[in-house]
Design an enzyme around this catalytic site. Structure first.
Site, short mmCIF file in Angstrom:
data_model
loop_
_atom_site.label_atom_id
_atom_site.label_comp_id
_atom_site.label_asym_id
_atom_site.label_seq_id
_atom_site.Cartn_x
_atom_site.Cartn_y
_atom_site.Cartn_z
N HIS A 82 0.83 -1.20 0.00
CA HIS A 82 0.00 0.00 0.00
C HIS A 82 0.86 1.25 0.00
CE1 HIS A 82 -3.13 2.85 1.55
NE2 HIS A 82 -3.88 2.15 0.74
N CYS A 83 2.00 1.19 0.68
CA CYS A 83 2.88 2.35 0.82
C CYS A 83 3.50 2.80 -0.49
CB CYS A 83 3.99 2.04 1.81
SG CYS A 83 3.45 1.47 3.43
#
Length: 349
Positions: free
Chosen positions: A333-334
């Protein structure tokens, strides 16, 4: 003008990423760097199976990127230092009163609190650069914030962490009221839920000081997927219990109590640096799928896919080994950021 950040499960136009460049979070060991490039590319190639991907690439890495990435991925050359695009790229928003309007929130990015090791001046320009590429209206903000520090339900609720937005290294003079007002203006938040903290490893030197996107997310309004460390030998065992108790007392923007769904951590407790923050919460929702973090544990990875597919009905979960990404300070997600499709009520949650 009323900007609103859509839910991550709403239809996407594409996913944005930045290709790694040499720097502190890439590491100094050539073999480790190659594993980093391979992991990044594996994520991009997995996403490209579901939706378009555009990758910002520093010119010095362009040849490597073309070799490692699927040919369908669009490459845009621009200077890159940090490459965790969720955090330094734009947060895309829409205006329900103006169909077809796309906004790009340009938070101030200072390398997660201006640590001595960070280099972020090039990355800080990516939000406006990306907005220009897609013709989005820039929504300027004086709040130091990162995309990994917020999670929304698309209906006014946002999860944040007290140790991120109120971090004096980020926002020295901020208080909750000021932060909430800015989140209302920029992403349409009408209810801000302040988690007291993040996972233990995230407070190390290369951590974010408690990003929410590794702890909890909202797969559908009224429901939270929560990282659940089940081994009492890990310090996040107590953190998980604290956050569960906290969320049980909260309500969302519509006044609903949350249904909390545990997303168990893998069995691995440590790496060579100490206790890990391996978390399946740090997944990316894409059109028709979920790109899930994998940690080399067949049973745990499979269980996570089952929970994610149940949380996002109609989507297929795909696991990508994320251990090298986590070694650099984050997860799937990062390193990604979704651009919403400009459709009205076609959410596929």
């Amino acid at each position: 003008m009323a900007w609103r950040m859509p839910h991550e499960g709403d239809p996407h136009e594409r996913t944005w990423m930045a290709f790694p460049n040499e720097g502190p979070t890439l590491g100094d060991d050539p073999a480790e760097q190659e594993r980093f490039y391979a992991a990044w590319s594996a994520v991009a190639n997995a996403v490209a199976e579901f939706e378009p991907v555009t990758m910002l690439v520093d010119p010095v890495q362009a040849a490597r990127a073309r070799t490692m990435l699927d040919g369908a991925i669009d490459l845009v050359e621009t200077p890159v230092d940090e490459f965790w695009f969720r955090d330094h790229g734009p947060t895309f928003v829409v205006d329900d009163e103006r169909p077809g309007a796309l906004g790009a929130v340009d938070w101030i990015f200072n390398g997660w609190g201006a640590p001595e090791w960070a280099s972020w001046t090039k990355a800080a320009a990516h939000a406006r650069f990306t907005a220009g590429l897609v013709g989005a209206e820039v929504v300027s903000s004086l709040l130091v914030n990162e995309g990994g520090g917020i999670h929304v339900d698309g209906e006014g609720t946002v999860l944040v962490t007290e140790t991120v937005q109120l971090d004096p290294r980020r926002n020295r003079f901020a208080d909750k009221e000021r932060v909430e007002a800015e989140l209302a203006r920029t992403i349409g938040a009408t209810k801000v839920i302040w988690l007291p903290r993040g996972l233990t490893r995230d407070y190390d030197e290369f951590g974010t000081n408690g990003h929410v996107d590794i702890v909890a997310t909202i797969p559908t309004p009224g429901r939270v997927l929560l990282h659940a460390q089940q081994n009492p030998e890990h310090p996040d065992f107590e953190v998980s219990h604290t956050l569960r108790a906290f969320l049980q007392e909260q309500t969302d923007a519509a006044g609903r109590a949350f249904e909390i769904v545990d997303l168990p951590a893998p069995e691995t407790l440590r790496d060579h640096e100490g206790f890990v923050d391996y978390s399946y919460v740090n997944h990316l929702v894409v059109n028709g799928g979920v790109i899930a973090c994998g940690f080399g544990e067949e049973r745990a990875d499979a269980q996570a896919r089952e929970i994610l597919e149940a949380a996002y009905p109609g989507r297929r979960a795909v696991t990508v080994d994320a251990r090298q990404i986590f070694a650099g300070g984050g997860g799937i997600h990062c390193i990604t950021q979704q651009q919403p499709a400009l459709t009205s009520a076609e959410a596929t949650r």
